[in-house]
Design a protein around this motif. Sequence first.
Motif, PDB file in Angstrom:
ATOM      1  N   ILE A  68       0.723  -1.554   0.080  1.00 59.45           N
ATOM      2  CA  ILE A  68      -0.082   0.061  -0.189  1.00 59.45           C
ATOM      3  C   ILE A  68       0.803   1.081  -0.012  1.00 59.45           C
ATOM      4  O   ILE A  68       1.805   1.504   0.907  1.00 59.45           O
ATOM      5  N   LYS A  76      -4.886   6.498  -0.768  1.00 64.69           N
ATOM      6  CA  LYS A  76      -3.419   4.718  -1.089  1.00 64.69           C
ATOM      7  C   LYS A  76      -3.822   4.168  -1.893  1.00 64.69           C
ATOM      8  O   LYS A  76      -5.155   3.932  -2.779  1.00 64.69           O
ATOM      9  N   ALA A  78      -2.165   0.310  -4.195  1.00 64.20           N
ATOM     10  CA  ALA A  78      -2.454  -0.489  -4.183  1.00 64.20           C
ATOM     11  C   ALA A  78      -1.124  -0.580  -5.223  1.00 64.20           C
ATOM     12  O   ALA A  78      -1.190  -0.642  -5.972  1.00 64.20           O
TER      13      ALA A  78
END
Length: 122
Positions: A68, A76, A78
Motif C-alpha cells: 500500500i 492509498k 495498491a
Amino acid sequence: MATQSRESENQRSPKAPITDSPWLWFALFTAVGLAALLATGGKFGKRQANIENKYQARSAVASGSLEIDDSGSGEKRAVGAPNYSTPDKPVIPLWPLEIVLAVICIGSTTMLLRERFRASPG
C-alpha cells in the motif's frame, strides 16, 4: 416345433421400457446440466471472476507482493497488484465443462438410439 414357439414368443414380447436404459439417464442428466450451464453461463462467469479475484487478492497479500503506497494527500494505492480476472476472461474457464457435458450427452444419446433401434437377433 419348439424353436418356432420360442421365436414367436420373442417376437411377441415387448422391448424393455426406455427408462430401464442407463443411456437415457446419462443423456437426460447431462442435457439438463448443459442447458442449466448455458442458461446461467453469464451469472456463473461473474461469480467465478469474483471468487478468483478474492483468491488473487488474498494470495498477493499473503505473499507480500501487494504493498500500500500512502501518498501525502491521504490517498492509498495498491502497488504490485496482480492482473485480476474478469467475467470475460476468468482464470478457470467454463467452456471445457460445456464440451465434456456435450460429448457425454451426444455419446449417450447415440448409444440409446443404437440400443433401441438395434435389429433383434435371429
